[in-house]
Design an enzyme around this catalytic site. Structure first.
Site, PDB file in Angstrom:
ATOM      1  CD  GLU A 142      34.717  34.347  33.987  1.00 20.06           C
ATOM      2  OE1 GLU A 142      35.450  34.262  32.975  1.00 20.06           O
ATOM      3  OE2 GLU A 142      35.051  34.912  35.026  1.00 20.06           O
ATOM      4  CG  LEU A 143      36.004  28.507  30.651  1.00 16.59           C
ATOM      5  CD1 LEU A 143      35.952  27.446  29.578  1.00 16.59           C
ATOM      6  CD2 LEU A 143      36.456  27.919  31.977  1.00 16.59           C
ATOM      7  N   GLY A 192      38.281  29.945  35.472  1.00 21.39           N
ATOM      8  CA  GLY A 192      39.678  29.555  35.283  1.00 21.39           C
ATOM      9  C   GLY A 192      39.997  29.378  33.823  1.00 21.39           C
ATOM     10  CB  SER A 193      42.883  27.824  32.231  1.00 26.01           C
ATOM     11  OG  SER A 193      42.871  26.544  32.826  1.00 26.01           O
ATOM     12  CE  LYS A 232      41.163  23.010  43.132  1.00 31.32           C
ATOM     13  NZ  LYS A 232      42.067  23.967  43.783  1.00 31.32           N
ATOM     14  CG  HIS A 233      40.273  30.047  46.452  1.00 33.74           C
ATOM     15  ND1 HIS A 233      40.600  30.516  45.206  1.00 33.74           N
ATOM     16  CD2 HIS A 233      39.788  31.121  47.134  1.00 33.74           C
ATOM     17  CE1 HIS A 233      40.322  31.815  45.135  1.00 33.74           C
ATOM     18  NE2 HIS A 233      39.811  32.209  46.292  1.00 33.74           N
ATOM     19  CB  ALA A 234      43.806  29.097  42.779  1.00 31.90           C
ATOM     20  CB  SER A 235      47.226  25.129  44.621  1.00 34.26           C
ATOM     21  OG  SER A 235      46.388  24.021  44.430  1.00 34.26           O
ATOM     22  CB  CYS A 252      38.672  36.495  32.640  1.00 29.26           C
ATOM     23  SG  CYS A 252      37.520  37.141  33.845  1.00 29.26           S
ATOM     24  CD1 TRP A 303      45.563  31.342  40.179  1.00 25.66           C
ATOM     25  CD2 TRP A 303      45.974  33.516  39.902  1.00 25.66           C
ATOM     26  NE1 TRP A 303      45.943  31.539  38.865  1.00 25.66           N
ATOM     27  CE2 TRP A 303      46.204  32.861  38.671  1.00 25.66           C
ATOM     28  CE3 TRP A 303      46.193  34.899  39.978  1.00 25.66           C
ATOM     29  CZ2 TRP A 303      46.632  33.534  37.524  1.00 25.66           C
ATOM     30  CZ3 TRP A 303      46.604  35.568  38.838  1.00 25.66           C
ATOM     31  CH2 TRP A 303      46.814  34.883  37.631  1.00 25.66           C
ATOM     32  CG  ASN A 304      41.838  36.158  38.234  1.00 24.01           C
ATOM     33  OD1 ASN A 304      41.123  35.385  38.864  1.00 24.01           O
ATOM     34  ND2 ASN A 304      41.499  36.646  37.069  1.00 24.01           N
ATOM     35  CD  GLU A 306      42.638  34.414  29.409  1.00 23.50           C
ATOM     36  OE1 GLU A 306      42.494  33.249  29.770  1.00 23.50           O
ATOM     37  OE2 GLU A 306      41.931  35.361  29.811  1.00 23.50           O
TER      38      GLU A 306
HETATM   39  P1  NDP Z   1      43.673  27.143  36.250  1.00 27.66           P
HETATM   40  O1  NDP Z   1      42.511  27.119  35.353  1.00 27.66           O
HETATM   41  O2  NDP Z   1      44.562  25.954  36.271  1.00 27.66           O
HETATM   42  O3  NDP Z   1      43.165  27.392  37.757  1.00 27.66           O
HETATM   43  C1  NDP Z   1      41.889  27.864  38.114  1.00 27.66           C
HETATM   44  C2  NDP Z   1      41.242  26.934  39.130  1.00 27.66           C
HETATM   45  O4  NDP Z   1      40.942  25.684  38.495  1.00 27.66           O
HETATM   46  C3  NDP Z   1      42.151  26.570  40.293  1.00 27.66           C
HETATM   47  O5  NDP Z   1      41.370  26.399  41.459  1.00 27.66           O
HETATM   48  C4  NDP Z   1      42.750  25.256  39.858  1.00 27.66           C
HETATM   49  O6  NDP Z   1      43.225  24.507  40.951  1.00 27.66           O
HETATM   50  C5  NDP Z   1      41.564  24.616  39.202  1.00 27.66           C
HETATM   51  N1  NDP Z   1      41.864  23.559  38.237  1.00 27.66           N
HETATM   52  C6  NDP Z   1      42.845  23.525  37.314  1.00 27.66           C
HETATM   53  N2  NDP Z   1      42.788  22.395  36.580  1.00 27.66           N
HETATM   54  C7  NDP Z   1      41.731  21.694  37.041  1.00 27.66           C
HETATM   55  C8  NDP Z   1      41.162  20.419  36.719  1.00 27.66           C
HETATM   56  N3  NDP Z   1      41.661  19.677  35.741  1.00 27.66           N
HETATM   57  N4  NDP Z   1      40.082  20.017  37.417  1.00 27.66           N
HETATM   58  C9  NDP Z   1      39.570  20.770  38.397  1.00 27.66           C
HETATM   59  N5  NDP Z   1      40.070  21.962  38.771  1.00 27.66           N
HETATM   60  C10 NDP Z   1      41.144  22.425  38.096  1.00 27.66           C
HETATM   61  O7  NDP Z   1      44.504  28.427  35.948  1.00 27.66           O
HETATM   62  P2  NDP Z   1      46.055  28.762  36.238  1.00 27.66           P
HETATM   63  O8  NDP Z   1      46.163  29.301  37.603  1.00 27.66           O
HETATM   64  O9  NDP Z   1      46.983  27.627  35.932  1.00 27.66           O
HETATM   65  O10 NDP Z   1      46.263  29.890  35.147  1.00 27.66           O
HETATM   66  C11 NDP Z   1      46.503  29.498  33.789  1.00 27.66           C
HETATM   67  C12 NDP Z   1      45.776  30.381  32.822  1.00 27.66           C
HETATM   68  O11 NDP Z   1      44.379  30.263  33.032  1.00 27.66           O
HETATM   69  C13 NDP Z   1      46.039  31.850  32.958  1.00 27.66           C
HETATM   70  O12 NDP Z   1      47.230  32.219  32.343  1.00 27.66           O
HETATM   71  C14 NDP Z   1      44.804  32.426  32.313  1.00 27.66           C
HETATM   72  O13 NDP Z   1      44.964  32.402  30.919  1.00 27.66           O
HETATM   73  C15 NDP Z   1      43.715  31.469  32.714  1.00 27.66           C
HETATM   74  N6  NDP Z   1      42.964  31.932  33.883  1.00 27.66           N
HETATM   75  C16 NDP Z   1      41.779  32.574  33.688  1.00 27.66           C
HETATM   76  C17 NDP Z   1      41.089  33.085  34.751  1.00 27.66           C
HETATM   77  C18 NDP Z   1      39.811  33.804  34.562  1.00 27.66           C
HETATM   78  O14 NDP Z   1      39.501  34.703  35.343  1.00 27.66           O
HETATM   79  N7  NDP Z   1      39.009  33.444  33.582  1.00 27.66           N
HETATM   80  C19 NDP Z   1      41.582  32.972  36.128  1.00 27.66           C
HETATM   81  C20 NDP Z   1      42.814  32.236  36.239  1.00 27.66           C
HETATM   82  C21 NDP Z   1      43.467  31.758  35.142  1.00 27.66           C
HETATM   83  P3  NDP Z   1      44.811  24.463  41.332  1.00 27.66           P
HETATM   84  O15 NDP Z   1      45.231  25.870  41.603  1.00 27.66           O
HETATM   85  O16 NDP Z   1      44.820  23.619  42.540  1.00 27.66           O
HETATM   86  O17 NDP Z   1      45.526  23.883  40.162  1.00 27.66           O
END
Ligand code: NDP
Length: 457
Positions: A231-232, A209-210, A157-160, A265, A133-134, A362
């Protein structure tokens, strides 16, 4: 409840109207459509694919204000940054429209006399992007531009918390005239991502994502023998050497930490400062952080908006609190603002133990840790003392020294006398627990291509 498509306006804490999720039949139909679309799209002339990318860039530019407001509403991005993100997304499309012929050209390699041997770059099929979502527009376009122009088709599949952004992005490709099924948004929560990754119709997956999401997505892709790019997170060092321009380092450092309200990130997170300039840098840096305007993201001139979700703000505050309990000193900030919405102020901590959260995790919010080191070697050692390795920034007036230090830092990218930023012309990605693979540039377009060897005798 944040799972599902229930959204909260982060600037007010008010619920936004829920967005309907796609059910299993919708997803199945979208995957069938993607498979069918790939047949003809991969066979479409490159000139036509490039033309459509340019059309999509025009649609983005025409609808900048609408899309910027949407981001601001769903995830709280300050409006000026939101407009810039739409423009950057258009740039990403233009970049790949322009450079695709060069990036996708056959690569001839001399072998035996009288033979012709070359590498042909061919698309793989439907690629799933699990996105955060960021940067709700940019992250998607930096995936879509190279993949679509190369002949792959995209599934998002975007963030919820950003489903409207996800549907708006789908509408950009529709309006630009892309054939049906070439880019589809699946409105599903993360608990339903795995079945899509494992579906035979999906050929590859990319995630931003995370770390836990990375392990889940990369694990499923690995079991299915599908290529993935992850890309975490990052805990990027911002190294200030004894010969740095301190005014510039402090001002850019404050921006680098608080960009996107601290939720990037590649934000600078650990400030590593040479002892000879430590006091002066700290004073300037705290002043810069305190001068930032925290406020309503729809106000022009707001530097730092709300955190995107209440749970995310709570996590940042927990990390700050635990670091203070472990011995850190609060130089500024350190408490959520007493107002509606999820506002956290620019925060600076010193005396942070390396194993406290601000030293080793992070931190996805506007809180910085500043460390004092005795030498260049100690700066490099501290910079590399992390499980993460995404970006880094090094400040010195001696450019050769900057380059030397840059080569010794363990990360996917280093910027000397500049903050770390993504740029469609340059590859982007991490090492260690920050993930693997590269996005953007020539490297990024090749992530999901068949690099096919052809030998003609
Ligand atoms: P998430 O990693 O949970 O979300 C990112 C994406 O991954 C969303 O689309 C999410 O879907 C999806 N996702 C999460 N878990 C799974 C899974 N097990 N299998 C498949 N898809 C999954 O990040 P959060 O929004 O919870 O943020 C938490 C932390 O993650 C932040 O505080 C930050 O540290 C890190 N982060 C890093 C980012 C980056 O740019 N590298 C971007 C965002 C977060 P859904 O929203 O439906 O859960």
């Amino acid at each position: 409840e944040r799972r599902g498509m229930h959204r909260i306006d982060p600037a007010t804490g008010d619920a936004l109207e829920p967005v309907a999720e796609h059910d299993a039949e919708d997803v199945d139909a979208a995957l069938d459509e993607a498979t069918a679309a790939f047949e003809s799209w991969s066979d479409t002339r490159l000139e036509e694919r490039r033309r459509l990318l340019t059309e999509a860039a025009d649609v983005l530019r025409d609808r900048t204000e609408e899309f910027a407001r949407l981001m601001t509403r769903e995830m709280g991005k300050p409006i000026e940054g939101a407009r810039a993100e739409v423009e950057k997304s258009a740039w990403g499309l233009d970049h790949y429209a322009e450079h695709a012929p060069e990036y996708l050209a056959d690569e001839h390699i001399g072998t035996e006399a009288g033979t012709k041997s070359f590498v042909s770059y061919e698309p793989l099929g439907p690629v799933l992007a699990v996105m955060p979502w960021n940067y709700p527009f940019w992250q998607v376009f930096r995936f879509a531009a190279p993949n679509l122009v190369a002949g792959n088709v995209g599934l998002l599949k975007h963030a919820s918390n950003v489903p409207e952004c996800a549907l708006a992005i789908e509408s950009v490709f529709e309006e630009a005239g892309f054939p049906e099924g070439v880019f589809r948004t699946l409105v599903v929560g993360s608990e339903r991502a795995e079945e899509v990754i494992r579906d035979d119709r999906v050929r590859a997956v990319t995630l931003t994502g995370s770390e836990p999401a990375g392990r889940a997505v990369g694990g499923a892709a690995g079991e299915e023998l599908k290529p993935s790019v992850l890309e975490l997170g990052g805990s990027d060092p911002f190294v200030v050497l004894d010969d740095a321009d301190l005014a510039a380092a402090a001002s850019v450092g404050a921006s680098a930490r608080t960009l996107n309200s601290g939720q990037s990130c590649i934000a600078a997170k650990r400030f590593v400062v040479h002892t000879d300039v430590y006091d002066e840098f700290l004073e300037r840096f705290v002043a810069e952080m305190e001068s930032l305007v925290v406020g309503d993201p729809t106000d022009e001139g707001t530097d730092v908006g709300p955190q995107a979700r209440e749970d995310l703000m709570a996590e940042v505050h927990e990390q700050v609190t635990a670091s203070v309990e472990a011995g850190a000193t609060v130089e500024t900030g350190g408490e959520p603002l007493d107002r509606d919405g999820f506002f956290y102020p620019p925060t600076v901590l010193t005396d942070v133990p390396r194993d406290a959260p601000l030293g080793c995790e992070e931190v996805f919010g506007p809180a910085a840790a500043v460390f004092e080191v005795e030498s260049e070697a100690a700066a490099v050692e501290l910079a590399n003392d992390s499980d993460l390795g995404l970006g880094a920034s090094v400040w010195t007036e001696d450019l050769e020294r900057g380059e030397r230090v840059a080569r010794r830092i363990e990360s996917g990218g280093v910027f000397v006398n500049e903050l770390t930023k993504s740029d469609p012309r340059l590859p982007f990605g991490g090492i260690k627990d920050s993930g693997y693979g590269r996005e953007l540039a020539r490297q990024g377009i090749r992530a999901f291509l068949n690099e096919k060897t052809v030998w003609v005798q």
